[in-house]
Design an enzyme around this catalytic site. Structure first.
Site, PDB file in Angstrom:
ATOM      1  N   GLY A  49     -36.244  33.839 -89.714  1.00  0.00           N
ATOM      2  CA  GLY A  49     -36.447  35.151 -90.331  1.00  0.00           C
ATOM      3  C   GLY A  49     -37.149  35.039 -91.673  1.00  0.00           C
ATOM      4  O   GLY A  49     -37.846  34.062 -91.965  1.00  0.00           O
ATOM      5  N   SER A 102     -22.143  36.550 -90.994  1.00  0.00           N
ATOM      6  CA  SER A 102     -23.580  36.730 -91.209  1.00  0.00           C
ATOM      7  C   SER A 102     -24.246  35.543 -91.883  1.00  0.00           C
ATOM      8  O   SER A 102     -25.467  35.525 -92.022  1.00  0.00           O
ATOM      9  CB  SER A 102     -23.800  37.973 -92.068  1.00  0.00           C
ATOM     10  OG  SER A 102     -23.250  37.783 -93.351  1.00  0.00           O
ATOM     11  N   THR A 143     -27.031  38.728 -94.262  1.00  0.00           N
ATOM     12  CA  THR A 143     -27.621  37.674 -95.104  1.00  0.00           C
ATOM     13  C   THR A 143     -27.012  37.821 -96.488  1.00  0.00           C
ATOM     14  O   THR A 143     -26.568  38.914 -96.845  1.00  0.00           O
ATOM     15  CB  THR A 143     -29.151  37.927 -95.221  1.00  0.00           C
ATOM     16  OG1 THR A 143     -29.732  37.862 -93.935  1.00  0.00           O
ATOM     17  CG2 THR A 143     -29.846  36.930 -96.138  1.00  0.00           C
ATOM     18  N   THR A 163     -32.427  41.340 -97.822  1.00  0.00           N
ATOM     19  CA  THR A 163     -31.574  41.230 -96.638  1.00  0.00           C
ATOM     20  C   THR A 163     -32.013  42.322 -95.663  1.00  0.00           C
ATOM     21  O   THR A 163     -32.701  43.258 -96.048  1.00  0.00           O
ATOM     22  CB  THR A 163     -30.085  41.427 -96.986  1.00  0.00           C
ATOM     23  OG1 THR A 163     -29.901  42.736 -97.527  1.00  0.00           O
ATOM     24  CG2 THR A 163     -29.576  40.399 -97.985  1.00  0.00           C
ATOM     25  N   GLY A 164     -31.590  42.196 -94.416  1.00  0.00           N
ATOM     26  CA  GLY A 164     -31.995  43.194 -93.419  1.00  0.00           C
ATOM     27  C   GLY A 164     -33.028  42.613 -92.470  1.00  0.00           C
ATOM     28  O   GLY A 164     -33.189  41.391 -92.387  1.00  0.00           O
ATOM     29  N   ARG A 198     -36.019  31.103 -83.672  1.00  0.00           N
ATOM     30  CA  ARG A 198     -36.501  32.228 -84.504  1.00  0.00           C
ATOM     31  C   ARG A 198     -36.136  31.975 -85.977  1.00  0.00           C
ATOM     32  O   ARG A 198     -35.000  31.645 -86.294  1.00  0.00           O
ATOM     33  CB  ARG A 198     -35.862  33.524 -84.018  1.00  0.00           C
ATOM     34  CG  ARG A 198     -36.262  34.782 -84.837  1.00  0.00           C
ATOM     35  CD  ARG A 198     -35.230  35.143 -85.874  1.00  0.00           C
ATOM     36  NE  ARG A 198     -35.495  36.418 -86.526  1.00  0.00           N
ATOM     37  CZ  ARG A 198     -34.837  36.856 -87.601  1.00  0.00           C
ATOM     38  NH1 ARG A 198     -33.889  36.115 -88.133  1.00  0.00           N
ATOM     39  NH2 ARG A 198     -35.118  38.011 -88.133  1.00  0.00           N
ATOM     40  N   THR A 227     -28.676  32.641 -94.717  1.00  0.00           N
ATOM     41  CA  THR A 227     -28.307  33.510 -93.598  1.00  0.00           C
ATOM     42  C   THR A 227     -28.146  32.735 -92.293  1.00  0.00           C
ATOM     43  O   THR A 227     -28.704  31.648 -92.139  1.00  0.00           O
ATOM     44  CB  THR A 227     -29.412  34.563 -93.390  1.00  0.00           C
ATOM     45  OG1 THR A 227     -28.985  35.538 -92.445  1.00  0.00           O
ATOM     46  CG2 THR A 227     -30.692  33.949 -92.879  1.00  0.00           C
TER      47      THR A 227
HETATM   48  N1  GLY Z   1     -33.048  38.931 -93.263  1.00  0.00           N
HETATM   49  C1  GLY Z   1     -32.428  38.036 -92.414  1.00  0.00           C
HETATM   50  C2  GLY Z   1     -33.150  37.793 -91.167  1.00  0.00           C
HETATM   51  O1  GLY Z   1     -33.907  38.630 -90.700  1.00  0.00           O
HETATM   52  O2  GLY Z   1     -32.969  36.738 -90.589  1.00  0.00           O
END
Ligand code: GLY
Length: 358
Positions: free
Chosen positions: A235, A85, A205, A256-257, A233, A223
């Protein structure tokens, strides 16, 4: 100056003076920082950061700067090929290329640095710190971030391990039957079960926040982001106020998430502001989780009962050493080092996961 413009000038000067007075008044009314209570380091992290909290606490106890300590903590996970991750061995984008995001904030000096969609460097958190220290910018992305890292002597390597390549190939071959990718007919005993293949994107993450006995705070979030994402992309992790926020007078928060759910609400900034106005870390993190759920309206992101089909977690550490974690769904944990003990604790949550009957 005509009479009219002189009058306008005097009026606007009076308005500016009144505004400055009001601002000074509202700053004076902001709650003063809470009295310090910690007698040793307090470090909090996402559940995958048990080694990070231990390392950071050890360094803070030995007198290291809080930012150096939390970065050294997450470096263990970034460099671990078995953690899919974060950093080296992280799951790649849909083209099979690992792109990393990270941010850092140093409370005592009120500074921040971040990198997004960075390729080929195992420790994006270290690059984010150099962005903070050696540029007049806060956030570098993509090719520019990689060139900057090279300039500062970071060594490049292929971040895709054999395991993360196989997981990506498995996703590539299974996520649609309307393309030209066909799975091997020889069953792979190490292959993930159907439940984890194709549909189950991951947002893994690590976020880590540290406090020393002088009341100084720092934080880092790092992450490989959403697995199999569109190339480019970025995050929430490298976005100051979303994946990470630190205010040395109040506290720190990390996340995280599902980053897309957090970016829309600037969750970590919201948490620190809530703590500034008296919320406990537990109340503040739950408020952010609630806000993220409230702002999720897309049917594709909701179960039939209207609850989100993803998870999002927040972690908060107040200047006085109180800490908490909260998630949308039950079962979440966070790592914490406090009172000389390193352990996992339960996150507060909004919704109880349905029990899975055998
Ligand atoms: N929280 C990590 C992401 O969405 O990339």
């Amino acid at each position: 100056m005509t009479d009219l413009s002189r009058r306008d000038f005097l009026q606007s000067a009076a308005a500016a003076a009144a505004l400055a007075g009001a601002l000074n008044q509202s700053l004076a009314e902001e709650p003063t920082p809470t009295a310090l209570k910690v007698s040793g380091p307090v470090v909090i992290s996402s559940a995958n950061g048990l080694r990070a909290t231990e390392k950071a606490a050890e360094m803070i106890a030995a007198g290291a700067d809080t930012l150096d300590a939390v970065i050294a903590g997450v470096n263990i996970v970034e460099e671990d090929p078995n953690d899919n991750s974060v950093g080296y061995g992280g799951l790649p984008n849909e083209d099979g290329i690992v792109e990393l995001d990270s941010s850092v904030m140093h409370g005592p000096s009120c500074r921040a640095g971040a990198v997004g969609a960075l390729r080929n460097i195992k420790t994006p958190s270290q690059v984010a710190k150099v962005v903070m220290e050696r540029t007049d910018h806060i956030f570098l992305v993509g090719e520019g971030a990689l060139r900057f890292a090279r300039s500062h002597g970071f060594k490049e390597c292929d971040l895709l391990t054999e395991e993360s390549r196989k997981l990506w190939l498995d996703w590539k071959e299974h996520h649609s039957d309307k393309d030209n990718w066909i799975p091997s007919e020889v069953p792979d005993p190490n292959k993930r079960s159907d439940a984890r293949r194709g549909f189950a994107f991951t947002y893994g993450t690590i976020s880590c926040l540290g406090l020393n006995t002088a009341g100084d705070l720092s934080g880092v979030t790092t992450t490989s982001g959403l697995s199999y994402k569109l190339p480019g992309r970025v995050g929430d992790s490298p976005i100051i106020g979303a994946g990470l926020y630190v205010d040395n007078e109040v506290g720190a928060a990390g996340s995280t998430g599902r980053g897309e759910a957090n970016i829309k609400i600037c969750g970590t900034h919201m948490i620190v502001e809530a703590m500034r106005h008296g919320a406990t870390p537990a109340e503040a993190t739950l408020q952010a989780v609630q806000r993220a759920v409230h702002h999720t309206t897309e049917k594709r992101l909701l179960h039939l009962d209207g609850r989100p089909n993803f998870d999002l977690k927040f972690y908060a550490l107040a200047k006085d050493g109180r800490f908490a974690g909260a998630s949308i769904w039950s079962g979440g944990k966070f790592a914490v080092y406090a009172d000389g003990k390193n352990r996992l604790e339960e996150c507060a949550f909004l919704f109880q996961r349905a029990e899975v009957k055998p």
